[in-house]
Design a protein around this motif. Structure first.
Motif, short mmCIF file in Angstrom:
data_model
loop_
_atom_site.label_atom_id
_atom_site.label_comp_id
_atom_site.label_asym_id
_atom_site.label_seq_id
_atom_site.Cartn_x
_atom_site.Cartn_y
_atom_site.Cartn_z
N ALA A 40 0.80 -1.24 -0.02
CA ALA A 40 -0.03 -0.07 0.12
C ALA A 40 0.79 1.13 -0.27
O ALA A 40 0.66 2.55 -0.46
CB ALA A 40 -1.12 -0.08 1.32
N SER A 41 1.91 1.29 0.51
CA SER A 41 2.89 2.45 0.82
C SER A 41 3.40 2.52 -0.50
O SER A 41 3.51 3.94 -1.13
CB SER A 41 4.04 2.00 1.71
N GLU A 42 3.92 1.49 -1.47
CA GLU A 42 4.29 1.76 -2.75
C GLU A 42 3.43 2.27 -3.86
O GLU A 42 3.70 3.08 -4.37
CB GLU A 42 4.83 0.40 -3.26
N THR A 48 0.43 9.26 -5.42
CA THR A 48 0.66 10.80 -5.18
C THR A 48 1.67 11.22 -5.73
O THR A 48 2.28 12.44 -5.36
CB THR A 48 0.90 11.00 -3.42
N GLY A 49 2.28 10.72 -6.80
CA GLY A 49 3.68 11.28 -7.31
C GLY A 49 4.88 11.38 -6.59
O GLY A 49 5.72 12.64 -6.75
N GLY A 50 4.93 10.48 -5.48
CA GLY A 50 6.03 10.71 -4.57
C GLY A 50 5.82 11.55 -3.45
O GLY A 50 6.79 12.01 -2.58
N LYS A 51 4.63 12.72 -3.35
CA LYS A 51 4.31 13.29 -2.36
C LYS A 51 4.46 12.74 -0.93
O LYS A 51 4.80 13.32 0.07
CB LYS A 51 3.04 14.15 -2.81
N PHE A 52 4.22 11.61 -1.16
CA PHE A 52 4.00 10.82 0.11
C PHE A 52 4.88 9.61 -0.08
O PHE A 52 5.00 8.96 -1.16
CB PHE A 52 2.80 10.40 0.59
N ALA A 53 5.50 9.30 0.95
CA ALA A 53 6.68 7.90 0.73
C ALA A 53 5.89 6.86 0.99
O ALA A 53 6.36 5.73 0.58
CB ALA A 53 7.83 8.24 1.77
N LYS A 54 5.11 7.02 2.15
CA LYS A 54 4.41 5.57 2.69
C LYS A 54 3.17 5.81 3.53
O LYS A 54 2.93 6.70 3.78
CB LYS A 54 5.40 4.71 3.32
N VAL A 55 2.66 4.61 3.68
CA VAL A 55 1.68 4.33 4.53
C VAL A 55 2.03 3.78 5.76
O VAL A 55 2.81 2.80 5.61
CB VAL A 55 0.36 3.88 4.19
N VAL A 69 3.20 9.39 5.17
CA VAL A 69 4.36 9.70 5.85
C VAL A 69 4.98 10.42 4.34
O VAL A 69 5.18 9.85 3.52
CB VAL A 69 5.36 8.59 6.42
N HIS A 70 5.23 11.61 4.69
CA HIS A 70 5.88 12.50 3.54
C HIS A 70 7.31 11.98 3.40
O HIS A 70 7.89 11.35 4.47
CB HIS A 70 5.85 13.90 3.82
N ASN A 71 8.12 12.37 2.38
CA ASN A 71 9.31 12.12 2.34
C ASN A 71 10.38 12.56 3.40
O ASN A 71 11.24 11.92 3.61
CB ASN A 71 9.88 12.65 0.92
N ASN A 72 9.95 13.65 4.03
CA ASN A 72 10.64 14.14 4.77
C ASN A 72 10.30 13.74 6.34
O ASN A 72 10.97 14.16 7.48
CB ASN A 72 10.63 15.79 5.19
N ARG A 85 -6.52 13.04 -1.13
CA ARG A 85 -5.66 12.42 -0.39
C ARG A 85 -6.18 11.11 0.30
O ARG A 85 -5.71 9.89 0.15
CB ARG A 85 -4.63 13.36 0.40
N ARG A 86 -6.86 11.36 1.07
CA ARG A 86 -7.71 10.18 1.84
C ARG A 86 -8.23 9.18 0.82
O ARG A 86 -8.00 8.12 1.10
CB ARG A 86 -8.79 10.76 2.83
N ASP A 87 -8.94 9.50 -0.19
CA ASP A 87 -9.46 8.56 -1.46
C ASP A 87 -8.13 7.98 -1.85
O ASP A 87 -8.27 6.68 -2.14
CB ASP A 87 -10.02 9.31 -2.49
N GLN A 88 -7.07 8.63 -2.02
CA GLN A 88 -5.88 7.79 -2.69
C GLN A 88 -5.19 6.84 -1.78
O GLN A 88 -4.65 5.76 -2.14
CB GLN A 88 -4.88 9.04 -3.05
N LEU A 89 -5.16 7.27 -0.52
CA LEU A 89 -4.46 6.41 0.56
C LEU A 89 -5.67 5.20 0.63
O LEU A 89 -5.10 4.12 0.64
CB LEU A 89 -4.50 6.90 2.08
N PHE A 90 -6.94 5.33 0.84
CA PHE A 90 -7.78 4.19 0.83
C PHE A 90 -7.74 3.42 -0.25
O PHE A 90 -7.72 2.10 -0.28
CB PHE A 90 -9.17 4.68 1.26
#
Length: 167
Positions: A40-42, A48-55, A69-72, A85-90
């Protein structure tokens, strides 16, 4: 002055201990998070185009909560994410579960209906790529009444990667 020096030293030690503890917790989570959350993280990173690194799973008092989790390293709880973003995560979580089912139980048709309607163009494009990858393992049916999404899919995937039917 000596008292102030002692307090500064204690404060610095507490800050270092806190940072080390955070790192240990992060390493533990990475080692023990299940393959479903890892996949799911991948997918979330891709969508998100890399805006988030993982769940990740965090602990909030007595319950486990999901965070992006953002890249930072900044963590955002689901309630702090925008609705898109919530829809994308789910979606990333659902697709990871579907991939796991397909790998273990065999192919099943995957039916989605306007799942990218609240996504920006970049996230919609990335989602079409993720769905095209999934379609190499099982049948994916994407329903929409938004013609611009068909145009976007054609532009991103090329007409050979999917078949559009209009009703």
């Amino acid at each position: 002055s000596a008292r102030l020096s002692t307090q500064i030293a204690e404060y610095a030690a507490a800050i270092v201990a806190s940072a080390v503890l955070s790192d240990v917790i992060e390493i533990y989570q990475q080692r023990h998070q299940g393959p479903l959350l890892a996949r799911a993280s991948e997918l979330f990173a891709a969508i998100t185009g890399g805006k988030f690194a993982k769940v990740a799973a965090d602990f909030d008092e007595d319950k486990t909560v999901l965070v992006g989790v953002h890249n930072n390293g900044k963590r955002e709880g689901v309630d702090a994410l925008s609705s898109g973003r919530r829809d994308q995560l789910f979606l990333a979580l659902r697709l990871a579960a579907i991939e796991s089912h397909v790998a273990n139980q065999g192919p099943i048709p995957v039916v989605v209906d306007d799942i990218v309607i609240n996504f920006d163009d970049a996230a919609a494009s990335a989602t079409f790529k993720v769905l095209a990858d999934l379609s190499t393992k099982t049948q994916v049916l994407f329903f929409t009444h938004h013609e611009h999404l068909i145009d976007r899919a054609t532009a991103i995937l090329g007409p050979a990667k999917f078949m559009a039917h209009t009703l």
